[in-house]
Design a protein around this motif. Structure first.
Motif, PDB file in Angstrom:
ATOM      1  N   PRO A 121      -7.321  -0.539   8.746  1.00 20.80           N
ATOM      2  CA  PRO A 121      -7.770  -1.561   7.782  1.00 20.80           C
ATOM      3  C   PRO A 121      -9.251  -1.903   7.869  1.00 20.80           C
ATOM      4  O   PRO A 121      -9.826  -2.391   6.889  1.00 20.80           O
ATOM      5  N   ILE A 124     -11.291  -0.455   5.106  1.00 21.42           N
ATOM      6  CA  ILE A 124     -11.003  -0.869   3.733  1.00 21.42           C
ATOM      7  C   ILE A 124     -11.984  -1.956   3.321  1.00 21.42           C
ATOM      8  O   ILE A 124     -12.208  -2.928   4.046  1.00 21.42           O
ATOM      9  N   TRP A 126     -13.744  -5.176   1.612  1.00 18.40           N
ATOM     10  CA  TRP A 126     -13.251  -6.524   1.320  1.00 18.40           C
ATOM     11  C   TRP A 126     -12.908  -6.685  -0.155  1.00 18.40           C
ATOM     12  O   TRP A 126     -12.055  -7.506  -0.506  1.00 18.40           O
ATOM     13  N   VAL A 129      -9.436  -5.577  -0.332  1.00 22.09           N
ATOM     14  CA  VAL A 129      -8.585  -6.595   0.302  1.00 22.09           C
ATOM     15  C   VAL A 129      -8.415  -7.791  -0.635  1.00 22.09           C
ATOM     16  O   VAL A 129      -7.323  -8.369  -0.744  1.00 22.09           O
ATOM     17  N   PHE A 132      -5.854  -6.896  -3.154  1.00 23.91           N
ATOM     18  CA  PHE A 132      -4.531  -6.998  -2.528  1.00 23.91           C
ATOM     19  C   PHE A 132      -4.068  -8.453  -2.481  1.00 23.91           C
ATOM     20  O   PHE A 132      -2.919  -8.772  -2.834  1.00 23.91           O
ATOM     21  N   ALA A 133      -4.986  -9.330  -2.023  1.00 23.20           N
ATOM     22  CA  ALA A 133      -4.644 -10.748  -1.887  1.00 23.20           C
ATOM     23  C   ALA A 133      -4.292 -11.357  -3.240  1.00 23.20           C
ATOM     24  O   ALA A 133      -3.335 -12.139  -3.348  1.00 23.20           O
ATOM     25  N   ALA A 172      -6.045 -12.696   6.715  1.00 18.93           N
ATOM     26  CA  ALA A 172      -6.722 -11.525   6.146  1.00 18.93           C
ATOM     27  C   ALA A 172      -7.726 -10.938   7.134  1.00 18.93           C
ATOM     28  O   ALA A 172      -7.812  -9.708   7.301  1.00 18.93           O
ATOM     29  N   TRP A 175      -5.847  -9.155   9.996  1.00 21.60           N
ATOM     30  CA  TRP A 175      -5.274  -7.885   9.546  1.00 21.60           C
ATOM     31  C   TRP A 175      -6.346  -6.801   9.469  1.00 21.60           C
ATOM     32  O   TRP A 175      -6.111  -5.649   9.832  1.00 21.60           O
ATOM     33  N   LYS A 176      -7.520  -7.184   9.048  1.00 17.35           N
ATOM     34  CA  LYS A 176      -8.579  -6.196   8.832  1.00 17.35           C
ATOM     35  C   LYS A 176      -9.358  -5.866  10.105  1.00 17.35           C
ATOM     36  O   LYS A 176      -9.755  -4.712  10.302  1.00 17.35           O
TER      37      LYS A 176
END
Length: 308
Positions: A121, A124, A126, A129, A132-133, A172, A175-176
């Motif tokens: 992650p 990936i 932001w 992300v 995704f969020a 978040a 996770w990243k």
């Protein structure tokens, strides 16, 4: 004689100095030369006159008035410090805990796969992300609200509930970044001599006792140094994360508006470069003294773990 000694040292370490040269040039171009632009914070900047041709402010600290007097600016400073403090505390627990967990794994293939999946992650963007969020938290079609409806619960309008976003941003970020942040701690653990664990095992120590009395103490210098570096950046929020996750959702600003997004938004709307520079100058000034204070505290705890 001293000059000859300097040239002799330079020649002796020429290979190392040549390796450092690209890094030194980058630091000079992108970290030290831009420091001259700090004078913008004290000037009435005019594009036609340039940085050094623009007139000085009268009084000199006029650009700082808005930063100190505006409740919006104070809110941004407060959010920056509190959110970064939350990220540092939660990040420390997750990264150290995950490094200890990986270190205890005996199946090397499962260990490598787990580490790779958690590290992925970090690569990936932001922006991705944030997409995704949005697809997870959107009120009308978000996956979370669809699941709540399936459970016959009321959907939540996440993008109007500012109080929920410190937790959302923390999740978040973890996770990243957790996989990336674990690397240094895991490297420190793998360098620990196995004889310590063997001696503890012979003395009847459980795995938990070995972690508590060997692994964690061995990690202490690394924890202190990385925490000091993180505290030094506590006034600098990750602009990419906040802008990608929150954007211009003004209802969320009470808990998510940080100095970086505040400066960007103010500069975009007003074009006041002097005020934006004053806010950036204040960031650096406070961060500098935070590093000094944190390093002083670290020296009191463990002299060898301090940065300087």
């Amino acid at each position: 004689m001293k000059l000859n000694g300097v040239f002799k040292e330079l020649y002796k370490n020429r290979t190392l100095l040549l390796m450092f040269l690209p890094v030194g040039v980058l630091f000079l171009l992108f970290n030290y030369l831009p420091l001259a632009g700090l004078v913008i914070a004290f000037k009435n900047f005019d594009f036609s006159k340039g940085i050094f041709g623009s007139e000085w402010m009268h009084p000199l600290f006029s650009n700082f008035d808005y930063v100190f007097s505006s409740p919006v600016a104070f809110r941004a400073i407060r959010n920056t410090i509190l959110l970064n403090a939350l990220f540092i505390a939660i990040g420390l627990v997750f990264e150290v805990g995950f490094a200890l967990l990986l270190n205890e794994m005996r199946n090397k293939y499962f260990k490598r796969i787990t580490q790779s999946l958690t590290f992925l992650p970090f690569f990936i963007s932001w922006i991705v992300v944030g997409v995704f969020a949005y697809n997870l938290l959107n009120f009308e079609n978000g996956a979370v609200n669809r699941f709540l409806e399936y459970l016959h619960l009321q959907p939540i309008d996440f993008y109007s509930r500012a109080e929920l976003w410190p937790a959302i941003l923390t999740i978040a970020a973890r996770w990243k970044i957790t996989g990336y942040g674990t690397i240094v701690y895991l490297a420190a653990l793998t360098s620990v001599d196995n004889s310590y664990y063997e001696a503890a095992s012979i003395d009847g120590a459980s795995r938990w006792q070995q972690i508590r009395y060997i692994s964690i103490p061995m990690l202490r210098p690394t924890i202190i140094i990385l925490t000091l570096l993180a505290v030094g950046r506590i006034m600098n929020a990750d602009f990419g994360m906040f802008y990608a996750m929150v954007g211009d959702a003004s209802l969320l600003f009470p808990t998510t508006d940080v100095i970086d997004t505040f400066v960007y938004r103010s500069l975009r709307k007003s074009g006041d470069i002097g005020m934006a520079s004053a806010a950036g100058f204040l960031q650096s000034f406070v961060a500098f003294f935070l590093v000094l204070g944190s390093n002083y505290a670290a020296r009191k705890i463990d002299k060898d773990s301090a940065i300087f």
